[in-house]
Design a protein around this motif. Structure first.
Motif, mmCIF file in Angstrom:
data_model
loop_
_atom_site.group_PDB
_atom_site.id
_atom_site.type_symbol
_atom_site.label_atom_id
_atom_site.label_comp_id
_atom_site.label_asym_id
_atom_site.label_seq_id
_atom_site.Cartn_x
_atom_site.Cartn_y
_atom_site.Cartn_z
ATOM 1 N N LYS A 21 0.790 -0.831 -0.159
ATOM 2 C CA LYS A 21 0.081 -0.044 0.014
ATOM 3 C C LYS A 21 1.034 1.326 -0.019
ATOM 4 C CE LYS A 21 -3.739 -1.762 2.892
ATOM 5 N NZ LYS A 21 -4.562 -1.832 4.254
ATOM 6 N N ASN A 22 0.428 2.365 -0.345
ATOM 7 C CA ASN A 22 1.122 3.523 -0.401
ATOM 8 C C ASN A 22 0.659 4.481 0.697
ATOM 9 O OD1 ASN A 22 -1.370 4.601 -1.171
ATOM 10 N ND2 ASN A 22 -0.651 5.347 -3.100
ATOM 11 N N GLU A 24 -1.353 6.737 1.179
ATOM 12 C CA GLU A 24 -2.822 6.932 1.236
ATOM 13 C C GLU A 24 -3.565 5.656 1.512
ATOM 14 O OE1 GLU A 24 -1.006 8.331 -1.681
ATOM 15 O OE2 GLU A 24 -0.678 9.893 -0.125
ATOM 16 N N LYS A 26 -3.682 3.113 -0.373
ATOM 17 C CA LYS A 26 -4.251 2.546 -1.644
ATOM 18 C C LYS A 26 -3.281 1.239 -2.199
ATOM 19 C CE LYS A 26 -5.237 4.018 -6.477
ATOM 20 N NZ LYS A 26 -4.880 5.003 -7.372
ATOM 21 N N ILE A 28 -1.341 -1.094 -4.127
ATOM 22 C CA ILE A 28 -0.392 -0.617 -5.272
ATOM 23 C C ILE A 28 0.284 -2.026 -5.958
ATOM 24 C CG2 ILE A 28 0.037 1.792 -4.772
ATOM 25 C CD1 ILE A 28 2.734 1.198 -3.592
ATOM 26 N N ASP A 33 4.165 0.408 -9.579
ATOM 27 C CA ASP A 33 3.593 1.836 -8.836
ATOM 28 C C ASP A 33 4.823 2.448 -8.151
ATOM 29 O OD1 ASP A 33 0.946 1.904 -9.870
ATOM 30 O OD2 ASP A 33 0.531 0.229 -8.771
ATOM 31 N N ASN A 245 -1.833 -1.846 -12.898
ATOM 32 C CA ASN A 245 -1.301 -1.225 -11.693
ATOM 33 C C ASN A 245 -2.486 -0.297 -11.348
ATOM 34 O OD1 ASN A 245 -0.698 1.491 -13.204
ATOM 35 N ND2 ASN A 245 -0.144 0.138 -14.875
ATOM 36 N N THR A 246 -2.322 0.603 -10.245
ATOM 37 C CA THR A 246 -3.438 1.436 -9.715
ATOM 38 C C THR A 246 -2.771 2.874 -9.965
ATOM 39 O OG1 THR A 246 -2.448 1.222 -7.553
ATOM 40 C CG2 THR A 246 -4.141 -0.225 -8.270
ATOM 41 N N CYS A 247 -1.657 3.251 -10.190
ATOM 42 C CA CYS A 247 -1.165 4.545 -10.343
ATOM 43 C C CYS A 247 -0.616 5.148 -11.511
ATOM 44 C CB CYS A 247 -0.197 4.840 -9.026
ATOM 45 S SG CYS A 247 -0.421 4.255 -7.396
ATOM 46 N N ILE A 248 -0.240 4.188 -12.443
ATOM 47 C CA ILE A 248 0.561 4.640 -13.625
ATOM 48 C C ILE A 248 -0.266 4.778 -14.821
ATOM 49 C CG2 ILE A 248 2.441 4.138 -15.018
ATOM 50 C CD1 ILE A 248 3.433 4.798 -12.070
ATOM 51 N N CYS A 256 -5.154 -0.397 -16.241
ATOM 52 C CA CYS A 256 -5.513 0.053 -15.125
ATOM 53 C C CYS A 256 -6.379 -0.686 -14.039
ATOM 54 C CB CYS A 256 -6.331 1.469 -15.442
ATOM 55 S SG CYS A 256 -6.842 2.333 -14.245
#
Length: 291
Positions: A21-22, A24, A26, A28, A33, A245-248, A256
């Motif tokens: 997780k990052n 936040e 989320k 990843i 990510d 991925n969840t961020c790129i 996505c």
């Protein structure tokens, strides 16, 4: 930039997974990510620790699974543990990978004459701290070793945690031999022989087993980042690799991964359970003839 991990399944079992997780909260992918650079101007890189020093479980980023959690490698249905080849016990460094890199199996390296191994580039972190599995640390690159593993190029970056007490004194590969004499020779010896107890031949190396310097290493890392960019932009066919991925990637990209899809992937993994016992055979010590 900070990251946390969430365990699922029982450690030392086939179902064990370590998700990331990052800051936040989320979910990843540690493959896609987490930025390659921690500080691009100073050439400081992120490293995802897969295997803490002195341990034997062959943990790795699961490049073919959604969210690319860390899992234990499996061969013939059994969990993999590296052998203890005298005088070494388990891994002799904190071992892991630089995110947003990829050794392209379709690219033949001009120096090794072999193609990439289809994984993120590997890192041996030589600091004094024993890191935790899944820890994301900032490292200074010192050099690189070109291993040839079963006909594939498998670069091994030598790096030091920027928070290590000796980090300021270690700036290139020559400093490692000066401050930690014998460590580089032991690193070659470890990689050469660690598969021999499994009946495999010794691994080979380009450049007559010599380490290349920091500048060379950074150029190699940048090239693997270029291959990763082509992969994540769908300019290269990654085969069975999971590039979600969840961020790129943008929302209209097939790569996505939505928040709900990410949560479902973690939820589908086994619940966190009590650690299973490591087989007693993992502690066996192997003595190989010197050549």
């Amino acid at each position: 930039m900070s990251f946390t991990v969430e365990e699922r399944g029982a450690p030392n079992s086939l179902g064990y997974r370590l998700f990331f997780k990052n800051a936040e909260g989320k979910y990843i992918s540690p493959f896609h990510d987490i930025p390659m650079y921690a500080n691009e101007g100073q050439n400081i890189f992120h490293m995802v620790v897969e295997v803490p020093r002195w341990t034997n479980a062959k943990m790795e980023i699961a490049t073919k699974e959604l969210l690319n959690p860390i899992k234990q490698d499996v061969k013939k249905g059994k969990l993999r543990y590296v052998a203890n080849v005298f005088p070494h016990k388990g891994y002799i460094w904190n071992y892991g990978a630089i995110p947003q890199t990829w050794e392209d199996p379709a690219h033949k390296d001009k120096d090794t004459a072999c193609c990439g191994d289809n994984d993120p580039i590997d890192v041996c972190e030589i600091g004094s701290k024993v890191c935790s599995r899944g820890e994301v640390i900032k490292v200074k690159v010192l050099g690189i070793l070109a291993m040839i593993d079963e006909g594939e190029t498998d670069w091994k970056v030598i790096a030091i945690n920027v928070e290590d007490p000796e980090a300021d004194q270690l700036n290139d590969i020559g400093d490692v031999e000066r401050l930690k004499p014998g460590y580089l020779r032991s690193t070659v010896d470890w990689f050469k022989k660690y598969k021999v107890p499994d009946g495999k031949p010794e691994n080979k190396f380009a450049f007559d087993e010599e380490f290349k310097d920091k500048e060379f290493a950074i150029d190699v890392i940048k090239s693997t980042n270029t291959f990763w960019k082509a992969l994540i932009c769908q300019q290269t066919n990654g085969g069975e690799l999971n590039c979600k991925n969840t961020c790129i990637s943008s929302n209209d990209s097939p790569f996505c991964c939505s928040v709900n899809e990410a949560k479902a992937a973690v939820g589908d993994a086994c619940a966190c359970e009590k650690e299973e016992a490591i087989p007693s055979s993992v502690d066996k010590w192997f003595y190989l003839d010197k050549k």
